[in-house]
Write a protein that holds these residues in place. Structure first.
Motif: not given
Length: 62
Positions: A12-16, A24-33, A55-62
């Motif tokens: 839950n802290q890292f994602v490939r 590191a999930v916590s280091a991600i500042t923005s997401y695009a597909p 799934r890790i970023l829980d994009v569906s709830k953004r």
């Protein structure tokens, strides 16, 4: 990175995001597909890893 090292990282802290990148999930500042941004760098999301990233970023709830 070896699979054994990847297995030791907390799921839950890292994602490939690509065959070349585990972040590191916590280091991600923005997401695009097709990419994420970390410290101003745009890193690609590999096609095979897209569902895991969403799934890790829980994009569906953004």
């Amino acid at each position: 990175m070896s699979n054994s090292l990847e297995a030791q990282l907390l799921a839950n802290q890292f994602v490939r995001i690509h065959r070349s990148f585990i972040v590191a999930v916590s280091a991600i500042t923005s997401y695009a597909p097709r990419h994420v941004k970390i410290a101003g760098l745009k890193l690609p999301i590999g096609r095979l890893y897209q569902k895991d990233v969403e799934r890790i970023l829980d994009v569906s709830k953004r």
